[in-house]
Design a protein around this motif. Structure first.
Motif, PDB file in Angstrom:
ATOM      1  N   ARG A  45       0.859  -1.182   0.000  1.00 16.14           N
ATOM      2  CA  ARG A  45       0.000   0.000   0.000  1.00 16.14           C
ATOM      3  C   ARG A  45       0.899   1.238   0.000  1.00 16.14           C
ATOM      4  O   ARG A  45       1.854   1.304   0.777  1.00 16.14           O
ATOM      5  N   MET A  46       0.593   2.235  -0.871  1.00 13.87           N
ATOM      6  CA  MET A  46       1.454   3.407  -0.984  1.00 13.87           C
ATOM      7  C   MET A  46       1.058   4.446   0.060  1.00 13.87           C
ATOM      8  O   MET A  46      -0.118   4.585   0.393  1.00 13.87           O
ATOM      9  N   PRO A  47       2.036   5.162   0.567  1.00 14.95           N
ATOM     10  CA  PRO A  47       1.718   6.187   1.575  1.00 14.95           C
ATOM     11  C   PRO A  47       0.952   7.363   0.959  1.00 14.95           C
ATOM     12  O   PRO A  47       1.005   7.580  -0.255  1.00 14.95           O
ATOM     13  N   ALA A  48       0.246   8.095   1.819  1.00 12.15           N
ATOM     14  CA  ALA A  48      -0.442   9.309   1.360  1.00 12.15           C
ATOM     15  C   ALA A  48       0.601  10.328   0.909  1.00 12.15           C
ATOM     16  O   ALA A  48       1.735  10.327   1.387  1.00 12.15           O
ATOM     17  N   GLY A  49       0.212  11.188  -0.034  1.00 11.24           N
ATOM     18  CA  GLY A  49       1.158  12.196  -0.519  1.00 11.24           C
ATOM     19  C   GLY A  49       0.784  12.613  -1.915  1.00 11.24           C
ATOM     20  O   GLY A  49      -0.192  12.103  -2.488  1.00 11.24           O
ATOM     21  N   PRO A  50       1.573  13.502  -2.494  1.00 13.62           N
ATOM     22  CA  PRO A  50       1.245  14.022  -3.815  1.00 13.62           C
ATOM     23  C   PRO A  50       1.206  12.929  -4.894  1.00 13.62           C
ATOM     24  O   PRO A  50       0.502  13.069  -5.881  1.00 13.62           O
ATOM     25  N   GLU A  51       1.922  11.845  -4.666  1.00 16.61           N
ATOM     26  CA  GLU A  51       1.915  10.738  -5.632  1.00 16.61           C
ATOM     27  C   GLU A  51       0.652   9.883  -5.501  1.00 16.61           C
ATOM     28  O   GLU A  51       0.417   9.016  -6.335  1.00 16.61           O
ATOM     29  N   PRO A  64      -2.866  10.982  -4.503  1.00 17.65           N
ATOM     30  CA  PRO A  64      -3.905  11.917  -4.051  1.00 17.65           C
ATOM     31  C   PRO A  64      -5.251  11.247  -3.776  1.00 17.65           C
ATOM     32  O   PRO A  64      -6.031  11.754  -2.976  1.00 17.65           O
ATOM     33  N   TRP A  65      -5.513  10.110  -4.414  1.00 18.25           N
ATOM     34  CA  TRP A  65      -6.785   9.418  -4.144  1.00 18.25           C
ATOM     35  C   TRP A  65      -6.642   8.395  -3.023  1.00 18.25           C
ATOM     36  O   TRP A  65      -7.587   7.690  -2.711  1.00 18.25           O
ATOM     37  N   LEU A  66      -5.447   8.282  -2.481  1.00 16.90           N
ATOM     38  CA  LEU A  66      -5.169   7.349  -1.367  1.00 16.90           C
ATOM     39  C   LEU A  66      -5.552   5.910  -1.713  1.00 16.90           C
ATOM     40  O   LEU A  66      -5.919   5.126  -0.853  1.00 16.90           O
ATOM     41  N   ASN A  67      -5.473   5.583  -2.980  1.00 18.19           N
ATOM     42  CA  ASN A  67      -5.952   4.261  -3.422  1.00 18.19           C
ATOM     43  C   ASN A  67      -4.857   3.351  -3.934  1.00 18.19           C
ATOM     44  O   ASN A  67      -5.111   2.188  -4.222  1.00 18.19           O
ATOM     45  N   THR A  68      -3.631   3.859  -4.059  1.00 20.24           N
ATOM     46  CA  THR A  68      -2.691   3.094  -4.872  1.00 20.24           C
ATOM     47  C   THR A  68      -1.976   2.010  -4.077  1.00 20.24           C
ATOM     48  O   THR A  68      -1.679   2.163  -2.895  1.00 20.24           O
ATOM     49  N   PHE A  69      -1.755   0.915  -4.767  1.00 24.42           N
ATOM     50  CA  PHE A  69      -0.900  -0.144  -4.241  1.00 24.42           C
ATOM     51  C   PHE A  69      -0.141  -0.736  -5.411  1.00 24.42           C
ATOM     52  O   PHE A  69      -0.549  -0.629  -6.558  1.00 24.42           O
ATOM     53  N   ARG A  70       0.985  -1.330  -5.086  1.00 30.06           N
ATOM     54  CA  ARG A  70       1.802  -1.912  -6.155  1.00 30.06           C
ATOM     55  C   ARG A  70       2.312  -3.279  -5.718  1.00 30.06           C
ATOM     56  O   ARG A  70       2.177  -3.668  -4.568  1.00 30.06           O
ATOM     57  N   THR A  81       4.270 -17.431   4.658  1.00 29.16           N
ATOM     58  CA  THR A  81       3.162 -16.863   3.888  1.00 29.16           C
ATOM     59  C   THR A  81       2.601 -15.629   4.595  1.00 29.16           C
ATOM     60  O   THR A  81       2.777 -15.449   5.804  1.00 29.16           O
ATOM     61  N   ASN A  82       1.927 -14.774   3.818  1.00 24.72           N
ATOM     62  CA  ASN A  82       1.216 -13.630   4.390  1.00 24.72           C
ATOM     63  C   ASN A  82       0.001 -13.355   3.514  1.00 24.72           C
ATOM     64  O   ASN A  82       0.126 -12.752   2.445  1.00 24.72           O
ATOM     65  N   SER A  83      -1.165 -13.812   3.963  1.00 25.18           N
ATOM     66  CA  SER A  83      -2.344 -13.667   3.105  1.00 25.18           C
ATOM     67  C   SER A  83      -2.783 -12.208   3.013  1.00 25.18           C
ATOM     68  O   SER A  83      -3.372 -11.802   2.018  1.00 25.18           O
ATOM     69  N   ALA A  84      -2.470 -11.388   4.016  1.00 25.30           N
ATOM     70  CA  ALA A  84      -2.893  -9.981   3.988  1.00 25.30           C
ATOM     71  C   ALA A  84      -2.249  -9.226   2.825  1.00 25.30           C
ATOM     72  O   ALA A  84      -2.834  -8.284   2.294  1.00 25.30           O
ATOM     73  N   THR A  85      -1.052  -9.623   2.427  1.00 24.16           N
ATOM     74  CA  THR A  85      -0.381  -8.938   1.312  1.00 24.16           C
ATOM     75  C   THR A  85      -0.386  -9.782   0.033  1.00 24.16           C
ATOM     76  O   THR A  85       0.316  -9.459  -0.915  1.00 24.16           O
ATOM     77  N   SER A  86      -1.167 -10.860   0.011  1.00 20.30           N
ATOM     78  CA  SER A  86      -1.190 -11.777  -1.150  1.00 20.30           C
ATOM     79  C   SER A  86       0.218 -12.220  -1.512  1.00 20.30           C
ATOM     80  O   SER A  86       0.586 -12.291  -2.691  1.00 20.30           O
ATOM     81  N   ARG A  87       1.015 -12.500  -0.503  1.00 22.70           N
ATOM     82  CA  ARG A  87       2.419 -12.872  -0.764  1.00 22.70           C
ATOM     83  C   ARG A  87       2.488 -14.182  -1.559  1.00 22.70           C
ATOM     84  O   ARG A  87       1.804 -15.144  -1.249  1.00 22.70           O
ATOM     85  N   ALA A  88       3.317 -14.142  -2.594  1.00 24.16           N
ATOM     86  CA  ALA A  88       3.548 -15.333  -3.405  1.00 24.16           C
ATOM     87  C   ALA A  88       4.983 -15.270  -3.902  1.00 24.16           C
ATOM     88  O   ALA A  88       5.691 -14.282  -3.647  1.00 24.16           O
ATOM     89  N   TRP A  89       5.420 -16.333  -4.576  1.00 20.16           N
ATOM     90  CA  TRP A  89       6.817 -16.386  -5.021  1.00 20.16           C
ATOM     91  C   TRP A  89       6.858 -16.706  -6.505  1.00 20.16           C
ATOM     92  O   TRP A  89       6.132 -17.603  -6.966  1.00 20.16           O
TER      93      TRP A  89
END
Ligand code: CO
Length: 629
Positions: free
Chosen positions: A450-456, A458-464, A480-488
């Motif tokens: 999840r990306m932090p709030a900031g000028p990049e 502005p909709w507070l929605n971005t994740f990568r 494993t970490n299901s909260a971050t959909s961790r996979a390999w």
């Protein structure tokens, strides 16, 4: 006659010849038992050559104590290639010795006296289960191959003895010397009275409203079989069988635009462990390495058409060695068939008025091992869209204890009056030798960030997707970490798809999976080091095959993955092997009694940029769709 492929399963004749070569050697100890006679699989370098020496690996137990002889013979050359004595290790439990443990214990006066104290006078009603002993520092363990025997009552030979545990009574047994070491009586617990039979006549009236389902393929199945080579749709693979791992899948390729592209060189269950989580003298020692101490191949039972497997079935028999070195056949050990699997893809174009749907189908290759009370089914699935899945089906009977009725215990759930089942886990370690478009691969952890709030943002929605490449072995010990959909992702950095991206397969945990709950410094924590984490990655080494080492029986621990990875070998652009531990933590339900409905565990391997687009666009529409009105 079909040309013998270097990965063909051993025939009975080959087993006999290998054993004869071993017996004829001056180093063969008179009366030695054959623990196993298996194909010594050629490594990748050898496989690349046209003429491969056909080798067999034989393990011998040469006397009543510890230590084994590990012998490699060449069937091509007709002689011994290597003879190595490995001191201080124990082989897997031998069937012959385990049977002796039962019969010798039944005749021991202290054991008979302990039964009499419980009002049990008919020895023929007593069921004795020898368990792998583990390693707890008892004097009885030193220099011996031992089992701990626990007992149950059967009112008739077909009764479910697990309904009536003879609580409090444990026998330490010396398997090599066929003698009772010690009969330990921790005191009497009331015997449960309810039966736990699961046969049809015990559960009448049976349902009468299930109509037949028939699976027919009037033109036969879509696969072909040549020796152990299977081809189905664009898949090609070789079926193998190992006494410890059970089913082994070799050389998995997928044909893409006329090119046979490799994905997996070898895949199997390398080890599994069942650690129990209840305290005390009666339960605290319980754990079983069902691969390394019993063997998922050795415990495989024959399958029956129409019951275990439905439809147009191809069976493979498995040939293993008896303890005298001669072959025996497990008929119908491996089942293979096709299954309809619902929809593969679908779209209704609301604008254009078209509707397209394709049926999904999978090739199923499976075996089922009965390890004492439990059954484990191993089902490898190959799909039309390039997915590969392993599903383990856990069923059979839980390992129970008798308790005073109503006396609850947070470590063992009461599942029937006076019967409790200790908390436990089933942890399987898959060894996946990936060769994604060739052997030189590397592994990335990929998870959502999840990306932090900031000028990049502005909709507070971005994740990568955050990508982390494992540089060396210690980087790659992960959970494993299901909260971050961790996979390999297993990536080939020098093979690119049509978009210029490096091709990859992705290992996806398909359901939440635990790691080992026992303390890392506990006996089972040290011996099942592999299970302390879900993921390990190692550089390919032909001898690194079993996650807890070659001899986990009564080991003190540290072997296998923790030892191999301690040197932190590099993992970049090299031939990698991925080890994935998954399973279930079993807090047993009343519904799991007297026989457990199947519980599932597993994982998925899915192409990620391995293809340029959906590879299943060329699956034809079904011919049986009802015409639209
Ligand atoms: Co269980």
């Amino acid at each position: 006659m079909t040309h013998l492929h270097p990965l063909s399963m051993l025939s009975g004749d080959e087993i006999s010849r290998a054993s004869a070569i071993v017996r004829a050697d001056a180093r063969f100890a008179e009366g030695a038992a054959f623990v196993h006679v298996v194909l010594h699989e050629p490594d990748k370098t050898a496989l690349a050559h046209a003429a491969v020496d056909r080798q067999v690996r034989v393990e011998l137990v040469t006397g009543p104590g510890v230590g084994v002889d590990d012998v490699i013979v060449s069937l091509t050359g007709g002689g011994v290639v290597r003879w190595q004595t490995i001191p201080n290790v124990r082989p897997t439990l031998l069937f012959g010795e385990a049977a002796h443990a039962v019969f010798t214990t039944r005749e021991h006066p202290e054991y008979i006296a302990a039964l009499a104290k419980r009002g049990i006078t008919d020895i023929n009603t007593v069921q004795i289960d020898p368990w792998p002993a583990g390693s707890f520092g008892y004097d009885a363990e030193i220099d011996r191959r031992i089992a701990r025997c626990i007992s149950f009552i059967r009112t008739d030979p077909q009764d479910n003895g697990y309904a009536r545990p003879i609580e409090g009574l444990i026998v330490h047994f010396d398997l090599g010397r066929n003698e009772v070491i010690e009969v330990i009586d921790h005191g009497v617990t009331t015997m449960p009275t309810q039966h736990a039979r699961y046969f049809a006549p015990d559960h009448v009236p049976l349902r009468t409203d299930l109509k037949p389902i028939e699976i027919t393929q009037p033109e036969g199945p879509s696969f072909t079989v040549d020796g152990n080579l299977v081809q189905w749709q664009k898949w090609s693979l070789r079926v193998g069988f190992d006494p410890y791992e059970g089913l082994v899948i070799h050389q998995v390729t997928y044909t893409d635009a006329g090119r046979d592209r490799s994905i997996l060189h070898r895949a199997s269950i390398s080890e599994m462990v069942v650690p129990y989580g209840a305290p005390g003298e009666l339960q605290g020692w319980k754990n079983a390495f069902d691969a390394g101490e019993w063997g998922l191949g050795r415990m495989t039972q024959s399958l029956t058409l129409g019951c275990d497997c439905l439809g147009e079935i191809h069976y493979f028999d498995a040939t293993l060695a008896r303890e005298d070195g001669e072959p025996y056949v497990i008929e119908n050990a491996i089942c293979m068939h096709e299954e309809d699997y619902g929809i593969l893809w679908k779209h209704v174009d609301l604008w254009g008025g078209t509707s397209e749907v394709r049926r999904s189908r999978r090739l199923v290759v499976s075996n089922i091992a009965t390890v004492g009370n439990y059954e484990y089914g191993f089902f490898w699935y190959f799909y039309l869209d390039g997915n590969i899945q392993l599903e383990v089906k856990l069923t059979g009977i839980v390992s129970p204890q008798a308790i005073e009725p109503g006396v609850s215990n947070e470590f063992a759930n009461e599942i029937a009056p006076g019967v409790a089942a200790p908390n436990h886990q089933h942890l399987f370690c898959a060894r996946l030798d990936f060769d994604v478009d060739g052997p030189a691969n590397e592994v990335y952890e990929v998870e959502a960030e999840r990306m932090p709030a900031g000028p990049e943002n502005p909709w507070l929605n971005t994740f990568r997707a955050k990508h982390t490449r494992f540089e060396s072995e210690l980087d790659a010990i992960r959970d494993t970490n299901s909260a971050t959909s961790r996979a390999w992702r297993i990536v080939n950095p020098s093979s690119r798809n049509g978009l210029g991206q490096p091709v990859a397969y992705k290992l996806i945990p398909t359901m939440s999976t635990p790691t080992l709950l026992a303390h890392p410094e506990s006996s089972v924590g040290r011996r099942a080091g592999f299970a302390q984490h879900n993921l390990w990655v190692t550089p390919y080494a032909p001898d690194e095959r079993r996650a807890a080492g070659n001899h986990p029986n009564q080991s003190t621990g540290g072997d296998g993955l923790p030892a191999w990875t301690a040197t932190d070998r590099p993992l970049v652009d090299t031939d990698v092997v991925v080890w994935y531990t998954f399973g279930v933590t079993h807090f047993v339900r009343p519904e799991d009694w007297p026989v457990m409905p199947v519980e599932y565990a597993g994982f998925l391997l899915s192409p990620f940029g391995f293809f340029d687009r959906n590879p299943a666009l060329d699956v034809p529409p079904s011919t049986h769709c009802a015409p639209s009105e």
